[in-house]
Scaffold this motif. Sequence first.
Motif, PDB file in Angstrom:
ATOM      1  N   ARG A  22       0.930  -1.277   0.012  1.00  0.00           N
ATOM      2  CA  ARG A  22      -0.065  -0.103  -0.032  1.00  0.00           C
ATOM      3  C   ARG A  22       0.982   1.083   0.147  1.00  0.00           C
ATOM      4  NH1 ARG A  22      -5.451   0.332   3.149  1.00  0.00           N
ATOM      5  NH2 ARG A  22      -6.361   2.135   2.269  1.00  0.00           N
ATOM      6  N   ALA A  23       1.894   1.214   0.758  1.00  0.00           N
ATOM      7  CA  ALA A  23       2.681   2.377   1.031  1.00  0.00           C
ATOM      8  C   ALA A  23       3.731   2.662  -0.198  1.00  0.00           C
ATOM      9  CB  ALA A  23       3.682   2.171   2.168  1.00  0.00           C
ATOM     10  N   VAL A  24       4.159   1.658  -0.899  1.00  0.00           N
ATOM     11  CA  VAL A  24       4.983   1.762  -1.867  1.00  0.00           C
ATOM     12  C   VAL A  24       4.321   1.855  -3.229  1.00  0.00           C
ATOM     13  CG1 VAL A  24       7.073   0.930  -3.282  1.00  0.00           C
ATOM     14  CG2 VAL A  24       6.995   0.678  -0.811  1.00  0.00           C
ATOM     15  N   GLY A  25       3.484   0.878  -3.581  1.00  0.00           N
ATOM     16  CA  GLY A  25       2.682   0.848  -4.792  1.00  0.00           C
ATOM     17  C   GLY A  25       1.444   1.719  -5.108  1.00  0.00           C
ATOM     18  N   ALA A  26       0.753   2.125  -4.134  1.00  0.00           N
ATOM     19  CA  ALA A  26      -0.206   3.109  -4.036  1.00  0.00           C
ATOM     20  C   ALA A  26       0.036   4.414  -3.501  1.00  0.00           C
ATOM     21  CB  ALA A  26      -1.377   2.413  -3.164  1.00  0.00           C
ATOM     22  N   ASP A  27       0.247   4.537  -2.278  1.00  0.00           N
ATOM     23  CA  ASP A  27       0.424   5.790  -1.513  1.00  0.00           C
ATOM     24  C   ASP A  27       1.565   6.650  -2.046  1.00  0.00           C
ATOM     25  OD1 ASP A  27      -1.883   5.206  -0.271  1.00  0.00           O
ATOM     26  OD2 ASP A  27      -0.851   4.781   1.666  1.00  0.00           O
ATOM     27  N   PHE A  28       2.588   5.974  -2.284  1.00  0.00           N
ATOM     28  CA  PHE A  28       3.752   7.001  -2.662  1.00  0.00           C
ATOM     29  C   PHE A  28       3.473   7.707  -4.144  1.00  0.00           C
ATOM     30  CE2 PHE A  28       7.443   7.122  -5.668  1.00  0.00           C
ATOM     31  CZ  PHE A  28       8.260   7.911  -4.762  1.00  0.00           C
ATOM     32  N   SER A  29       2.927   6.804  -5.227  1.00  0.00           N
ATOM     33  CA  SER A  29       2.829   7.316  -6.492  1.00  0.00           C
ATOM     34  C   SER A  29       1.544   8.482  -6.403  1.00  0.00           C
ATOM     35  CB  SER A  29       2.106   6.175  -7.435  1.00  0.00           C
ATOM     36  OG  SER A  29       1.014   5.473  -7.092  1.00  0.00           O
ATOM     37  N   LEU A  30       0.655   8.253  -5.765  1.00  0.00           N
ATOM     38  CA  LEU A  30      -0.391   9.215  -5.427  1.00  0.00           C
ATOM     39  C   LEU A  30      -0.107  10.737  -4.783  1.00  0.00           C
ATOM     40  CD1 LEU A  30      -3.412   6.993  -4.312  1.00  0.00           C
ATOM     41  CD2 LEU A  30      -3.184   7.991  -6.589  1.00  0.00           C
ATOM     42  N   VAL A  31       0.735  10.543  -3.736  1.00  0.00           N
ATOM     43  CA  VAL A  31       1.300  11.738  -3.086  1.00  0.00           C
ATOM     44  C   VAL A  31       2.287  12.271  -4.004  1.00  0.00           C
ATOM     45  CG1 VAL A  31       3.146  12.117  -1.552  1.00  0.00           C
ATOM     46  CG2 VAL A  31       1.206  10.807  -0.710  1.00  0.00           C
ATOM     47  N   THR A  72      -3.017  19.855  -3.884  1.00  0.00           N
ATOM     48  CA  THR A  72      -1.938  19.362  -3.238  1.00  0.00           C
ATOM     49  C   THR A  72      -2.187  19.193  -1.645  1.00  0.00           C
ATOM     50  OG1 THR A  72      -1.264  21.527  -2.661  1.00  0.00           O
ATOM     51  CG2 THR A  72      -0.120  20.549  -4.839  1.00  0.00           C
ATOM     52  N   PHE A  73      -3.312  19.759  -1.479  1.00  0.00           N
ATOM     53  CA  PHE A  73      -3.948  19.714  -0.144  1.00  0.00           C
ATOM     54  C   PHE A  73      -4.309  18.592   0.547  1.00  0.00           C
ATOM     55  CE2 PHE A  73      -3.824  24.415  -0.735  1.00  0.00           C
ATOM     56  CZ  PHE A  73      -3.209  24.880   0.447  1.00  0.00           C
ATOM     57  N   SER A  74      -4.468  17.542  -0.571  1.00  0.00           N
ATOM     58  CA  SER A  74      -5.077  16.385  -0.202  1.00  0.00           C
ATOM     59  C   SER A  74      -4.357  15.245   0.631  1.00  0.00           C
ATOM     60  CB  SER A  74      -5.473  15.392  -1.871  1.00  0.00           C
ATOM     61  OG  SER A  74      -4.242  15.185  -2.311  1.00  0.00           O
ATOM     62  N   VAL A  75      -3.083  15.690   0.358  1.00  0.00           N
ATOM     63  CA  VAL A  75      -1.961  15.192   1.358  1.00  0.00           C
ATOM     64  C   VAL A  75      -2.321  15.073   2.950  1.00  0.00           C
ATOM     65  CG1 VAL A  75      -0.122  15.299  -0.304  1.00  0.00           C
ATOM     66  CG2 VAL A  75      -0.446  16.913   1.559  1.00  0.00           C
ATOM     67  N   PHE A  76      -2.871  16.278   3.342  1.00  0.00           N
ATOM     68  CA  PHE A  76      -3.482  16.547   4.686  1.00  0.00           C
ATOM     69  C   PHE A  76      -4.458  15.744   5.035  1.00  0.00           C
ATOM     70  CE2 PHE A  76      -1.149  20.518   3.303  1.00  0.00           C
ATOM     71  CZ  PHE A  76      -0.113  20.353   4.146  1.00  0.00           C
ATOM     72  N   GLY A  85      -9.756   9.551  -4.548  1.00  0.00           N
ATOM     73  CA  GLY A  85     -10.018   9.677  -5.898  1.00  0.00           C
ATOM     74  C   GLY A  85     -10.025  11.064  -6.540  1.00  0.00           C
ATOM     75  N   TRP A  86     -11.027  11.889  -5.880  1.00  0.00           N
ATOM     76  CA  TRP A  86     -11.070  13.313  -6.543  1.00  0.00           C
ATOM     77  C   TRP A  86     -10.009  14.247  -6.313  1.00  0.00           C
ATOM     78  CZ3 TRP A  86     -14.679  13.731  -9.845  1.00  0.00           C
ATOM     79  CH2 TRP A  86     -15.852  12.983  -9.633  1.00  0.00           C
ATOM     80  N   GLY A  87      -9.115  13.885  -5.183  1.00  0.00           N
ATOM     81  CA  GLY A  87      -7.998  14.797  -4.964  1.00  0.00           C
ATOM     82  C   GLY A  87      -7.081  14.757  -6.031  1.00  0.00           C
ATOM     83  N   THR A  88      -6.803  13.811  -6.699  1.00  0.00           N
ATOM     84  CA  THR A  88      -5.823  13.680  -7.911  1.00  0.00           C
ATOM     85  C   THR A  88      -6.638  13.421  -9.197  1.00  0.00           C
ATOM     86  OG1 THR A  88      -6.055  11.069  -7.439  1.00  0.00           O
ATOM     87  CG2 THR A  88      -4.108  12.143  -6.373  1.00  0.00           C
ATOM     88  N   LEU A  89      -7.727  13.012  -9.217  1.00  0.00           N
ATOM     89  CA  LEU A  89      -8.569  12.958 -10.720  1.00  0.00           C
ATOM     90  C   LEU A  89      -8.824  14.408 -10.999  1.00  0.00           C
ATOM     91  CD1 LEU A  89     -10.165  11.406 -12.912  1.00  0.00           C
ATOM     92  CD2 LEU A  89     -12.069  11.452 -11.406  1.00  0.00           C
TER      93      LEU A  89
END
Length: 227
Positions: A124-133, A178-182, A193-197
Amino acid sequence: MDNTRLDRTGGSAGIAFVIATVVAALLTGKPPGPEASNQAVQRFFIDHHNQVVLQGWLYALATGLVIWFAVAVRRLLHTASAGRHLGDLFFVGTVAVAALSFVSMSIRIVAAGAAHELSASAVRAVGADFSLVLLALCGFIVALAATGYVGCVFSQAVLPRWTGWLAVIAAVVNVVGTFSVFLGGGPFSIEGGWGTLLPVAATGVWYLGTSVSLYRAHQTATRDPAG
């Protein structure tokens, strides 16, 4: 290569970039949300291994396309009265985001391949969260590139000014994204989804409008040589 051919191939590359990214985004379907367990995310990467690999390959292809698009756009921006530096700002920002996307997708491919051996939290941390952040924080760079673009297009209409307004919208949406990281949960969080889409969609619309205008630039020049 003459300028007309560069405009046409650059515009075509930009349109192909948007198509490739849309297809890539749809390949894996809807990923697990922020409320999903680590095990569910791990199972997603295992079950969708082939799709994740193909998705990363398409994004890598799109990286080359968007760089060629940026080269063509920079040539036009350099003709604006705002000067060479703003055009370079657009080019460097666009290439930087493309390169970071390339890295992000490479890590996702590796994570998908090792998902059955790694712990669920690591996947989750490497495959999903890292790429999204990484994608979310790229919003600052996109906004910087858009600033260079807008400075040239608004000072002198080297490309239609409405594409400049698309760039303004993309810049605002990307910075807000960028505020989605908070946020730890909800639809506008990193995994929501919406924070990156929305930032990706706004940038894609800007690139698509610019690509079409770039492709048609040689036709406009032919009809109005003095312009």
